[in-house]
Design a protein around this motif. Structure first.
Motif, PDB file in Angstrom:
ATOM      1  N   ASP A 396     -11.405   7.964  -9.907  1.00 55.05           N
ATOM      2  CA  ASP A 396     -12.310   7.137  -9.106  1.00 55.05           C
ATOM      3  C   ASP A 396     -12.163   7.528  -7.645  1.00 55.05           C
ATOM      4  O   ASP A 396     -11.049   7.616  -7.105  1.00 55.05           O
ATOM      5  N   GLN A 397     -13.297   7.729  -7.006  1.00 49.74           N
ATOM      6  CA  GLN A 397     -13.321   8.278  -5.655  1.00 49.74           C
ATOM      7  C   GLN A 397     -12.521   7.443  -4.656  1.00 49.74           C
ATOM      8  O   GLN A 397     -11.750   7.973  -3.844  1.00 49.74           O
ATOM      9  N   ALA A 398     -12.693   6.139  -4.708  1.00 53.74           N
ATOM     10  CA  ALA A 398     -12.000   5.255  -3.770  1.00 53.74           C
ATOM     11  C   ALA A 398     -10.484   5.359  -3.930  1.00 53.74           C
ATOM     12  O   ALA A 398      -9.736   5.284  -2.941  1.00 53.74           O
ATOM     13  N   ASP A 399     -10.012   5.548  -5.149  1.00 53.39           N
ATOM     14  CA  ASP A 399      -8.578   5.665  -5.391  1.00 53.39           C
ATOM     15  C   ASP A 399      -8.017   6.954  -4.790  1.00 53.39           C
ATOM     16  O   ASP A 399      -6.917   6.966  -4.224  1.00 53.39           O
ATOM     17  N   LEU A 400      -8.778   8.037  -4.907  1.00 52.16           N
ATOM     18  CA  LEU A 400      -8.345   9.307  -4.334  1.00 52.16           C
ATOM     19  C   LEU A 400      -8.231   9.216  -2.816  1.00 52.16           C
ATOM     20  O   LEU A 400      -7.238   9.647  -2.220  1.00 52.16           O
ATOM     21  N   ILE A 401      -9.262   8.684  -2.199  1.00 57.45           N
ATOM     22  CA  ILE A 401      -9.276   8.573  -0.738  1.00 57.45           C
ATOM     23  C   ILE A 401      -8.123   7.695  -0.263  1.00 57.45           C
ATOM     24  O   ILE A 401      -7.426   8.020   0.705  1.00 57.45           O
ATOM     25  N   HIS A 402      -7.878   6.593  -0.961  1.00 57.23           N
ATOM     26  CA  HIS A 402      -6.782   5.701  -0.582  1.00 57.23           C
ATOM     27  C   HIS A 402      -5.440   6.402  -0.707  1.00 57.23           C
ATOM     28  O   HIS A 402      -4.538   6.229   0.138  1.00 57.23           O
ATOM     29  N   ASP A 403      -5.273   7.225  -1.744  1.00 56.96           N
ATOM     30  CA  ASP A 403      -4.009   7.912  -1.949  1.00 56.96           C
ATOM     31  C   ASP A 403      -3.716   8.877  -0.803  1.00 56.96           C
ATOM     32  O   ASP A 403      -2.596   8.927  -0.282  1.00 56.96           O
ATOM     33  N   PHE A 404      -4.714   9.646  -0.403  1.00 53.90           N
ATOM     34  CA  PHE A 404      -4.515  10.570   0.714  1.00 53.90           C
ATOM     35  C   PHE A 404      -4.280   9.819   2.016  1.00 53.90           C
ATOM     36  O   PHE A 404      -3.435  10.219   2.829  1.00 53.90           O
ATOM     37  N   ASP A 405      -4.991   8.740   2.207  1.00 49.99           N
ATOM     38  CA  ASP A 405      -4.848   7.973   3.448  1.00 49.99           C
ATOM     39  C   ASP A 405      -3.437   7.402   3.573  1.00 49.99           C
ATOM     40  O   ASP A 405      -2.782   7.535   4.620  1.00 49.99           O
ATOM     41  N   GLN A 406      -2.931   6.776   2.514  1.00 54.10           N
ATOM     42  CA  GLN A 406      -1.601   6.169   2.610  1.00 54.10           C
ATOM     43  C   GLN A 406      -0.514   7.223   2.808  1.00 54.10           C
ATOM     44  O   GLN A 406       0.440   7.007   3.558  1.00 54.10           O
ATOM     45  N   ALA A 407      -0.676   8.389   2.156  1.00 57.03           N
ATOM     46  CA  ALA A 407       0.325   9.443   2.299  1.00 57.03           C
ATOM     47  C   ALA A 407       0.307  10.037   3.709  1.00 57.03           C
ATOM     48  O   ALA A 407       1.365  10.333   4.283  1.00 57.03           O
ATOM     49  N   LEU A 408      -0.888  10.208   4.267  1.00 54.94           N
ATOM     50  CA  LEU A 408      -0.990  10.740   5.624  1.00 54.94           C
ATOM     51  C   LEU A 408      -0.457   9.745   6.644  1.00 54.94           C
ATOM     52  O   LEU A 408       0.280  10.118   7.582  1.00 54.94           O
ATOM     53  N   GLN A 409      -0.829   8.473   6.496  1.00 50.04           N
ATOM     54  CA  GLN A 409      -0.380   7.446   7.444  1.00 50.04           C
ATOM     55  C   GLN A 409       1.150   7.371   7.470  1.00 50.04           C
ATOM     56  O   GLN A 409       1.769   7.249   8.548  1.00 50.04           O
ATOM     57  N   ALA A 410       1.755   7.449   6.297  1.00 44.79           N
ATOM     58  CA  ALA A 410       3.213   7.356   6.221  1.00 44.79           C
ATOM     59  C   ALA A 410       3.918   8.613   6.717  1.00 44.79           C
ATOM     60  O   ALA A 410       5.120   8.568   7.018  1.00 44.79           O
ATOM     61  N   SER A 411       3.195   9.729   6.801  1.00 39.64           N
ATOM     62  CA  SER A 411       3.817  11.004   7.174  1.00 39.64           C
ATOM     63  C   SER A 411       3.659  11.348   8.650  1.00 39.64           C
ATOM     64  O   SER A 411       4.336  12.274   9.130  1.00 39.64           O
ATOM     65  N   MET A 412       2.781  10.662   9.358  1.00 42.39           N
ATOM     66  CA  MET A 412       2.530  11.018  10.747  1.00 42.39           C
ATOM     67  C   MET A 412       3.698  10.616  11.652  1.00 42.39           C
ATOM     68  O   MET A 412       4.320   9.580  11.428  1.00 42.39           O
ATOM     69  N   PRO A 413       3.985  11.458  12.663  1.00 48.20           N
ATOM     70  CA  PRO A 413       5.090  11.150  13.580  1.00 48.20           C
ATOM     71  C   PRO A 413       4.857   9.805  14.283  1.00 48.20           C
ATOM     72  O   PRO A 413       3.745   9.457  14.607  1.00 48.20           O
ATOM     73  N   ARG A 414       5.926   9.079  14.464  1.00 42.09           N
ATOM     74  CA  ARG A 414       5.823   7.764  15.126  1.00 42.09           C
ATOM     75  C   ARG A 414       5.956   7.921  16.627  1.00 42.09           C
ATOM     76  O   ARG A 414       6.668   8.785  17.118  1.00 42.09           O
TER      77      ARG A 414
END
Length: 414
Positions: A396-414
């Motif tokens: 499901d498209q929304a699930d894919l987008i959410h997965d990438f978003d959460q992984a990117l948000q958690a990986s970005m430098p603080r």
């Protein structure tokens, strides 16, 4: 007269060949040998009559699959192999000789590039060119050029070769033109339409579709006149020249080299092929939506996807593939994001080496499939250390987008 579509033809392909006992699918034939009551008939099959002798050269199960592939690629015949690499190897080693010259896209798959290096060691001259530029392909041709080779969408950089221009060039010079159609599949593109002589498909990818079988195929489109090709051995110059090339590939690639597709994976691939068009629609729509999302995300430095207007060959891809751009994508992460940490945070996307699966897959390209090439060759191919290859699935498209978003948000430098 009404002409059936691709899915309809694939679904009903087996039963048009009188399947045993009224079955819908051609069953698996695991026997390694086939007997004949008449010795003359056995001899006739060895000498070219249609039939089966020893399963190394094919079975009724692989024959049914090959009929499907031929139908899908609008060809005159196909031969199946145990993998896509076995298929490519069979063509190059049976049709090329020491002193021959091959022009290849420099963006070809890493294992294919490695194979071409092996052929160079054996005395076959190889020229790697930027196949997106037809002038570079033209400049590379020599009097001893026998073949030109390219992929429809390069893996993983997504460059689109000038497939139409290459077809015209090969026709003008009488050169065999082989196209790897794996990343588009016959659902999006038929290389015959741009003049390809031979079409390779890694059946393991989109055609099988479920990550559960290895296989490869070579299809002859019928466009090349094999009577003009100097490397066809005398025993295979029988009957109409249309079949000479494929016969030599089959005899030398299967009988002599043994890269045979077994009955069980052939059966799985044939059934998987029935839903190819349906799956490709979802792969393409998911990939385009994800590419647009990632392009706007501050955690991503660059997105490589032909469906984006900023892609260098976007217009060409639109013309060739009818506005659908496949499921292959590459992304470069923003500075400061560790590619391994990011990938480890993905929850739906699988970390795997495959492509064309129903599930979305991710792979750190520089550290895996392009590691052996070394940093200089990777730089030439535009593969930076943060480059991640994505094979977008049918989730499901929304699930894919959410997965990438959460992984990117958690990986970005603080």
């Amino acid at each position: 007269m009404h002409k059936n579509g691709l899915t309809t033809e694939i679904l009903h392909s087996d039963r048009k060949q009188s399947v045993e006992h009224g079955a819908v699918h051609k069953p698996m034939h695991p026997s390694s040998q086939y007997i004949y009551e008449d010795a003359r008939e056995l001899a006739a099959v060895f000498q070219g009559k249609a039939g089966y002798t020893y399963s190394r050269q094919g079975t009724p199960t692989t024959g049914a699959l090959e009929a499907k592939i031929t139908l899908m690629e609008d060809g005159v015949g196909s031969v199946s192999f145990a993998s896509g690499m076995a298929a490519i190897t069979a063509v190059l080693t049976t049709l090329l000789k020491r002193g021959d010259h091959l022009v290849s896209s420099k963006y070809v798959f890493g294992n294919t590039s490695s194979l071409l290096g092996t052929l160079a060691d054996l005395g076959i001259e190889i020229s790697f060119v930027d196949a997106t530029d037809i002038d570079q392909v033209r400049a590379a041709l020599r009097p001893n050029t026998r073949m030109v080779f390219a992929e429809t969408i390069a893996n993983p950089g997504t460059q689109i070769a000038d497939l139409k221009g290459m077809g015209e060039l090969c026709r003008e010079h009488g050169v065999v033109y082989m196209v790897d159609n794996t990343m588009t599949s016959p659902s999006l593109f038929r290389p015959r339409e741009v003049g390809a002589s031979l079409v390779m498909n890694s059946l393991s990818k989109y055609i099988a579709g479920h990550g559960h079988a290895l296989g490869g195929s070579i299809t002859d489109t019928g466009l090349y006149d094999w009577s003009d090709y100097p490397n066809i051995a005398e025993p295979y110059r029988k009957g109409q020249p249309t079949g000479w090339g494929l016969l030599q590939i089959k005899k030398k690639g299967l009988r002599d080299m043994g890269g045979t597709l077994a009955a069980e994976p052939a059966h799985r691939i044939a059934i998987g092929a029935e839903t190819l068009a349906l799956r490709m629609e979802r792969h393409c729509s998911n990939a385009l939506a994800l590419a647009r999302f990632l392009q706007a995300h501050r955690g991503v430095a660059k997105v490589h996807y032909p469906g984006l207007a900023g892609h260098a060959q976007h217009a060409r891809a639109t013309e060739l593939f009818g506005g659908r751009y496949g499921g292959l994508m590459g992304i470069e992460l923003a500075e400061g994001i560790d590619c391994f940490d990011f990938m480890n945070r993905l929850r739906i996307v699988l970390l795997a080496t495959h492509l064309g699966d129903t599930r979305s897959l991710a792979l750190p390209a520089a550290h895996t499939i392009y590691y052996e090439m070394g940093p200089e060759r990777r730089r030439q191919m535009g593969i930076v250390d943060s480059f991640i290859r994505l094979s977008v699935g049918i989730e499901d498209q929304a699930d894919l987008i959410h997965d990438f978003d959460q992984a990117l948000q958690a990986s970005m430098p603080r």
